[in-house]
Design a protein around this motif. Structure first.
Motif, short mmCIF file in Angstrom:
data_model
loop_
_atom_site.label_atom_id
_atom_site.label_comp_id
_atom_site.label_asym_id
_atom_site.label_seq_id
_atom_site.Cartn_x
_atom_site.Cartn_y
_atom_site.Cartn_z
N MET A 1 51.21 28.75 -33.87
CA MET A 1 50.98 28.14 -35.18
C MET A 1 49.49 27.87 -35.37
O MET A 1 48.80 27.46 -34.44
CB MET A 1 51.78 26.83 -35.31
N LEU A 2 49.02 28.07 -36.56
CA LEU A 2 47.63 27.77 -36.90
C LEU A 2 47.36 26.27 -36.84
O LEU A 2 48.20 25.46 -37.24
CB LEU A 2 47.32 28.26 -38.32
N THR A 3 46.18 25.92 -36.36
CA THR A 3 45.75 24.53 -36.33
C THR A 3 44.48 24.40 -37.14
O THR A 3 43.54 25.19 -36.97
CB THR A 3 45.48 24.06 -34.88
N VAL A 4 44.44 23.41 -38.01
CA VAL A 4 43.25 23.12 -38.81
C VAL A 4 42.65 21.80 -38.34
O VAL A 4 43.35 20.78 -38.32
CB VAL A 4 43.58 23.00 -40.31
N HIS A 5 41.41 21.83 -37.93
CA HIS A 5 40.69 20.61 -37.59
C HIS A 5 40.02 20.12 -38.87
O HIS A 5 39.03 20.69 -39.33
CB HIS A 5 39.68 20.88 -36.47
N HIS A 6 40.60 19.09 -39.44
CA HIS A 6 40.31 18.68 -40.81
C HIS A 6 39.57 17.35 -40.85
O HIS A 6 40.07 16.33 -40.38
CB HIS A 6 41.63 18.56 -41.60
N LEU A 7 38.38 17.38 -41.45
CA LEU A 7 37.60 16.17 -41.68
C LEU A 7 37.84 15.71 -43.11
O LEU A 7 37.77 16.52 -44.04
CB LEU A 7 36.10 16.47 -41.47
N ASN A 8 38.10 14.42 -43.28
CA ASN A 8 38.38 13.92 -44.63
C ASN A 8 37.20 14.17 -45.57
O ASN A 8 36.04 14.12 -45.17
CB ASN A 8 38.71 12.43 -44.59
N GLU A 20 48.20 26.78 -47.82
CA GLU A 20 49.29 26.43 -48.73
C GLU A 20 49.56 27.57 -49.72
O GLU A 20 50.71 27.88 -50.00
CB GLU A 20 48.96 25.14 -49.49
N GLU A 21 48.51 28.18 -50.23
CA GLU A 21 48.69 29.28 -51.18
C GLU A 21 49.36 30.48 -50.50
O GLU A 21 50.12 31.21 -51.15
CB GLU A 21 47.35 29.70 -51.78
N LEU A 22 49.10 30.67 -49.22
CA LEU A 22 49.70 31.78 -48.47
C LEU A 22 51.06 31.41 -47.87
O LEU A 22 51.70 32.25 -47.24
CB LEU A 22 48.76 32.24 -47.37
N SER A 23 51.46 30.15 -48.02
CA SER A 23 52.74 29.66 -47.47
C SER A 23 52.84 29.88 -45.97
O SER A 23 53.88 30.27 -45.44
CB SER A 23 53.92 30.34 -48.18
N LEU A 24 51.74 29.64 -45.26
CA LEU A 24 51.70 29.81 -43.81
C LEU A 24 52.00 28.49 -43.11
O LEU A 24 51.55 27.42 -43.56
CB LEU A 24 50.33 30.31 -43.37
N TYR A 76 46.62 37.64 -42.93
CA TYR A 76 47.92 37.15 -43.38
C TYR A 76 48.26 37.46 -44.83
O TYR A 76 49.33 37.08 -45.29
CB TYR A 76 48.00 35.64 -43.17
N ASP A 77 47.38 38.14 -45.54
CA ASP A 77 47.61 38.38 -46.96
C ASP A 77 47.80 39.87 -47.22
O ASP A 77 47.05 40.50 -47.96
CB ASP A 77 46.42 37.83 -47.77
N ALA A 78 48.83 40.43 -46.63
CA ALA A 78 49.09 41.87 -46.76
C ALA A 78 49.37 42.28 -48.19
O ALA A 78 49.14 43.44 -48.58
CB ALA A 78 50.26 42.27 -45.85
N GLU A 79 49.88 41.36 -49.00
CA GLU A 79 50.23 41.66 -50.39
C GLU A 79 49.08 41.42 -51.35
O GLU A 79 49.24 41.52 -52.57
CB GLU A 79 51.44 40.82 -50.81
#
Length: 223
Positions: A1-8, A20-24, A76-79
């Motif tokens: 699974m992808l992990t995002v290290h997210h700073l506020n 979210e747009e790619l529904s991953l 991940y965006d084959a389409e």
């Protein structure tokens, strides 16, 4: 699974939005800014630069917003949901994807720095001089540069719904942070098409889910 290290309140909001747009499927490791608004030292354990965003994917550790967005699209965006297929729009897509950090963000960062020269942590005795210097640079050069860029973006969006034509793409995701900052801090008036683009962004379900996952996103104006 992808992990995002997210700073506020940071550029990493764009990576969550792309996912979210790619529904991953992905997970978030949250970090909070220090009192000085810098990233915490814990991010250096993930990547030597100690910055966000950073993603982890099957052993790959990747930093830099543009590189991450291009990687996600290519992997991940084959389409081609988030990249145009026709050559003319591909050129615009590539331009805005690089323009965001290469041309617009440096000016906005300078705006933030020069607007802060009269405030802490500048030593008290130097704040008056710092304020005069900061205001002088902004008036003589920086504000004119921001005006030029804002009018350029406004003109483009007067003829295009999104940054790669009539279809939403990674270019819009990449441009979101600097455009939001431009509207909050740029000091440029009369930008109806940029504001309309921002409203279209905020209406997207993917954007709304991003706020739920990554937390609120609001770039304050000068104060």
């Amino acid at each position: 699974m992808l992990t995002v290290h997210h700073l506020n309140q940071s550029r990493s909001q764009r990576v969550i939005w792309a996912l979210e747009e790619l529904s991953l499927p992905y997970q978030i490791v949250h970090y909070q800014r220090e009192k000085n608004m810098l990233a915490p030292a814990a991010l250096r354990k993930v990547h030597p630069l100690g910055k966000s965003p950073v993603i982890e994917d099957n052993g790959l550790i990747l930093a830099e917003s543009g590189a991450i967005l291009e990687y996600l699209q290519e992997t991940y965006d084959a389409e081609f949901q988030l990249k145009p297929r026709d050559p003319a729009h591909k050129v615009q897509y590539r331009f805005w994807l690089h323009y965001a950090e290469g041309s617009l963000m440096p000016l906005l960062l300078m705006k933030l720095v020069f607007a802060s020269l009269g405030k802490p942590p500048i030593p008290f005795g130097l704040r008056a001089l710092g304020k005069v210097l900061g205001q002088g640079v902004q008036k003589a050069w920086l504000n004119r540069q921001l005006e030029t860029h804002a009018r350029y973006i406004e003109s483009y969006l007067s003829e295009n719904s999104w940054f790669a034509g009539e279809h939403f793409s990674m270019a819009d995701i990449q441009m979101s942070f600097p455009v939001f900052a431009l509207l909050a801090r740029g000091g440029v008036e009369n930008l109806p098409h940029i504001h309309a683009w921002k409203k279209r962004v905020e209406m997207r379900p993917g954007w709304q889910r991003t706020l739920e996952q990554g937390g609120p996103f609001d770039i304050p104006g000068e104060g």
